[in-house]
Scaffold this active site. Structure first.
Site, PDB file in Angstrom:
ATOM      1  N   TRP A 184     -71.723  48.857  47.928  1.00 52.39           N
ATOM      2  CA  TRP A 184     -71.196  48.953  46.571  1.00 52.39           C
ATOM      3  C   TRP A 184     -71.703  47.857  45.660  1.00 52.39           C
ATOM      4  CZ3 TRP A 184     -67.593  51.569  43.431  1.00 52.39           C
ATOM      5  CH2 TRP A 184     -67.123  50.840  42.324  1.00 52.39           C
TER       6      TRP A 184
ATOM      7  N   TRP B 237     -66.240  36.752  40.960  1.00 52.95           N
ATOM      8  CA  TRP B 237     -66.398  37.796  39.955  1.00 52.95           C
ATOM      9  C   TRP B 237     -67.422  37.457  38.898  1.00 52.95           C
ATOM     10  CZ3 TRP B 237     -60.549  39.486  39.323  1.00 52.95           C
ATOM     11  CH2 TRP B 237     -60.154  40.158  40.487  1.00 52.95           C
TER      12      TRP B 237
ATOM     13  N   ASP C 137     -70.545  45.070  38.288  1.00 52.46           N
ATOM     14  CA  ASP C 137     -71.056  44.383  37.091  1.00 52.46           C
ATOM     15  C   ASP C 137     -72.353  43.612  37.298  1.00 52.46           C
ATOM     16  OD1 ASP C 137     -67.823  43.119  35.858  1.00 52.46           O
ATOM     17  OD2 ASP C 137     -68.444  45.096  36.568  1.00 52.46           O
TER      18      ASP C 137
ATOM     19  N   ASP D 256     -60.974  47.778  29.414  1.00 54.42           N
ATOM     20  CA  ASP D 256     -60.396  48.051  30.731  1.00 54.42           C
ATOM     21  C   ASP D 256     -59.658  49.393  30.737  1.00 54.42           C
ATOM     22  OD1 ASP D 256     -58.196  46.084  32.934  1.00 54.42           O
ATOM     23  OD2 ASP D 256     -59.885  47.396  33.381  1.00 54.42           O
TER      24      ASP D 256
END
Lengths: 663, 175
Positions: free
Chosen positions: A131, A193, A134, A345
């Site tokens: 996977w 992240w 971003d 979002d």
């Protein structure tokens, strides 16, 4: 006495007996015994009151349908400036899909390895497996384009997120590198992240990224290359004083992520912005810093827009009003506009707006507040499957380049079976549209032309209601550039014909019913990834609509509704209007690369990325058609189709790196 | 003397107990309000209430907690359905092909979607939303594989879709 007591909150009434319980158990037993039955009665009656209240509460709700119906996206307090709607183009479907497949009653398609392996792209960036989401910290350094990305090394679904890494000389031919950063600190234990890179004055660089801590709090962390002499930037060091930023007062611990590249203020400080929200207002916080270790938070925001929800992956950058080159993030001046972009979002759409930046206080205002960032009518980089995008300034060629995460539109079962999920779009240059001044234009980077192999030129008239096969041999890896013109006769006739009603004001690709619905002046375009009998096809097309004032409005759409027989796939119709200026022909570019189709109209004024998963129109059976489904109008199409080579994205090895270095 | 003390103690106990009962009722109503308020924002209020109230954790859960309770229900229902699918191999052997597909789909729900939802709901709820929507899709696709009227699990499919709709609505509150 009983009634007035009953009005007091219980605690006030009962406090006395509790506190003075000691004093009660004294010789005043007489009084006490007299009071007990009354208190007891009150207590019991109050208790009964509560039970009654509770029962009433339940009784009035049982059986009443308070549900918001299936349209979860409709906000009860929505205003005209409400956030962009979910309807129809959302993630892996909503309740609609289950009904649709039932109606069509197609046999459930069982994915097999042959069909699945065809879906892997030939020239789009994707890791060898698992996977991705971003794009992170894109940059150019010592001759290499670096690309980092959110990656799950363990599965084809989101989770265990680390920073993947790859390098390229030309943004097209990549070699994968070892993982750059893993979740090995308490401050990023639940995920390394998204983040961005900033080049410092001395040519070194720093990375700011969001860590999800061991308690799932979102914090910002600083990292930098271990060895600036390594052009591959293989190893990264996390600052010992991390985190450098934690959610400020008033900001929830899970609403604080995706720091931007920093830009220089006129004070000589560095400034960054970080997206967040307060209730349902999307906002972008501003911080100044000198050393990227300590920060001053501004009391004011860069910007905010009510009812847009959480702003993820905020991006902020200058664009030239006059020139076609990109600008370094710190550039400012009278010839410059600034773009604020955010990923919503709530809707998974990326929106941007053009505006003016005020360096003195770190604020920004849009040129057109009616299409402010995140509003349903505000501009989007791409009207298809496209999210979490991020730009960087390419100092190598003086361009601003846009990366974006293109997720899957199929089921997770299929992703797990095929072993991977998600792509990046082809990197695009981004500049202000100097002709309109109101929007950006994007275009695949020039370097993609290096993949072009043989080509064929076609010039033809396509009558109304025709579909013409385009003879190009293989049709799964194509670059198409096309020009269309509606015959002047047809145009004049239809414009003058009062019985042809105006539809431009109501038309939308999404609600149009797709390319099979015929109009006066469209749809016309290409059907890609179609099988011989067109039982599966993906039309990418223009729809020209007559407006009330006899003006024309042009729409650019991609219709994936018949792209596959598979019924575990989301198949929306994407698109938007596209400005066509006086004297301009209708132009379209399409990149076809197996399960991704990217369309660009009017040199990149409107772009659409879509994911398709044909079951029949694959391998040698995939064909290309040009079509004109207008009722009466004839069109001329002039186009060139290139076969596209593979980009041969290599797994990590020293040989692969050497091979790329020598190109 | 002792009798007096005992009496007083008994009184105090009764009073304290009354207090506690009333507090509990107040909290029950208050907490019931959170479950109630949350469920009102979902497409199936009564289903939401019955699912959440059947789990004692709901009385002290925040939205994330309520979401996790429902994800547990998805897992349980998925597991139950897998059991039914297994049994159907014996009772309806001619449906082997669609049953195989359903096996794959429900394994995805139970092993993949549920796992992703749990980890994502705590930090990045949009990925949990995706996983929950996918669970509904997997269930529908499995159902769609049977010739009309021959599915041994139609009721379970419908239930899964309803629970996923409710769960999705709750997860969206976290965005």
């Amino acid at each position: 006495m009983a009634s007035s007591d009953a009005l007091l909150p219980i605690s006030a009434r009962e406090e006395d007996p509790l506190l003075s319980a000691g004093s009660r158990s004294d010789p005043n037993a007489e009084t006490h015994r007299r009071r007990r039955p009354v208190k007891g009665l009150l207590a019991v009656s109050f208790g009964l009151l509560f039970i009654a209240f509770y029962v009433v509460l339940i009784a009035t709700h049982d059986g009443s349908s308070r549900s918001n119906d299936v349209k979860i996206e409709s906000d009860e307090t929505a205003t005209t400036t409400s956030r962009a709607r979910l309807a129809g183009v959302s993630e892996k479907s909503n309740g609609q899909l289950w009904k649709l497949s039932g109606e069509r009653n197609t046999v459930s398609f069982a994915w097999n390895n042959s069909v699945l392996s065809w879906q892997r792209t030939a020239f789009h960036f994707q890791p060898e497996q698992n996977w991705m989401n971003d794009p992170n910290g894109p940059l150019f350094y010592k001759g290499w384009y670096h690309f980092f990305y959110q990656y799950n090394p363990n599965a084809a679904v989101w989770g265990d997120i680390v920073w993947g890494h790859a390098v390229s000389k030309d943004l097209i031919h990549w070699v994968h590198l070892p993982i750059a950063m893993v979740a090995d600190q308490w401050y990023d234990a639940n995920g390394v992240w998204t983040g961005s890179a900033t080049f410092l004055d001395d040519g070194s660089l720093v990375m700011l990224y969001t860590g999800s801590t061991d308690k799932s709090v979102q914090v910002q962390n600083l990292a930098y290359p271990e060895d600036l002499n390594d052009p591959l930037l293989l190893k990264w060091v996390k600052y010992s004083g991390n985190p450098v930023l934690v959610p400020p007062p008033g900001i929830l611990p899970k609403d604080f992520r995706d720091p931007t590249t920093a830009w220089k203020t006129s004070d000589g400080k560095w400034r960054i912005t970080i997206g967040s929200k307060i209730n349902k207002t999307g906002i972008s916080l501003v911080y100044d810093t000198i050393d990227f270790k300590t920060y001053e938070k501004h009391d004011t925001l860069l910007h905010k827009v009510p009812n847009t929800g959480m702003w993820e992956c905020v991006d902020f950058y200058p664009v030239s009003k006059t020139a076609v080159n990109g600008l370094d993030t710190s550039v400012n001046g009278p010839n410059v506009k600034h773009i604020v972009k955010a990923s919503m979002d709530d809707t998974r759409f990326d929106h941007y707006a053009v505006g003016t930046y005020f360096d003195s206080n770190g604020t920004w205002i849009p040129d057109d507040p009616t299409i402010d960032v995140g509003m349903s009518a505000s501009l989007r980089y791409d009207y298809g499957k496209f999210y979490a995008s991020k730009t960087f300034y390419d100092q190598n060629k003086g361009r601003r380049i846009l990366w974006s995460w293109i997720g899957e539109s199929d089921s997770e079962a299929a992703d797990v079976q095929k072993g991977w999920s998600s792509l990046q779009g082809i990197p695009r240059t981004v500049v202000l549209d100097t002709k309109t001044g109101k929007n950006l234009v994007q275009w695949p980077v020039e370097e993609i032309k290096s993949l072009r192999l043989s080509s064929k030129q076609f010039d033809m008239e396509v009558g109304p209601g025709s579909v013409v096969p385009v003879d190009v041999d293989s049709a799964a890896q194509l670059d198409i550039e096309a020009e269309f013109e509606i015959n002047k006769e047809s145009l004049d006739k239809i414009l003058g014909d009062a019985s042809v009603l105006a539809e431009a004001e109501e038309f939308s690709c999404q609600k149009s019913g797709g390319a099979s619905v015929r109009g006066a002046l469209g749809p016309f375009g290409f059907s890609v990834l179609a099988d011989k009998s067109l039982s599966e096809q993906t039309p990418v097309y223009f729809y020209v609509a007559k407006g009330k004032d006899s003006k024309l409005k042009t729409f650019f759409c991609t219709d994936t509704s018949r792209s596959t027989f598979a019924n575990d796939v989301v198949k929306p119709i994407y698109g938007s209007s596209v400005p066509v200026l006086k004297g301009e022909k209708l132009t379209m570019r399409i990149l076809v690369d197996h399960s991704i189709v990217e369309g660009f109209a009017q040199a990149g004024r409107t772009c659409i990325s879509s994911r398709v998963y044909p079951t029949k129109a694959i391998y040698g059976a995939a064909k290309l058609f040009v079509f004109n489904n207008a009722i009466d109008a004839t069109i001329t199409a002039s186009f060139k189709v290139w076969q596209m080579n593979s980009a041969f994205i290599h797994p990590y090895s020293e040989e692969a790196v050497r091979a790329l270095s020598s190109t | 003397m002792h009798l007096l003390v005992l009496n007083v103690l008994r009184e105090k106990m009764m009073k304290t107990m009354m207090m506690m009962v009333m507090m509990a009722m107040m909290m029950g109503v208050a907490m019931g309000d959170i479950v109630d308020k949350t469920c009102k924002q979902t497409p199936d209020y009564s289903l939401c209430l019955s699912l959440l109230r059947s789990d004692p954790r709901s009385s002290s859960a925040d939205t994330v907690g309520l979401g996790l309770i429902l994800v547990d229900k998805i897992k349980a229902l998925g597991t139950e359905t897998l059991g039914q699918i297994n049994m159907a191999y014996k009772t309806k052997p001619m449906l082997k092909k669609p049953l195989d597909e359903c096996n794959l789909r429900y394994k995805t729900i139970v092993d993949v979607d549920v796992h992703t939802a749990i980890i994502a709901i705590k930090g990045n709820p949009k990925f949990a939303e995706g996983a929950i929507v996918d669970a509904g899709v997997e269930a529908s696709v499995c159902e769609g594989g049977f010739p009309k009227g021959q599915s041994p699990i139609t009721g379970l499919t419908q239930k899964m879709n309803k629970i996923c709709d409710v769960t999705r609505a709750i997860v969206r509150m976290l965005l």
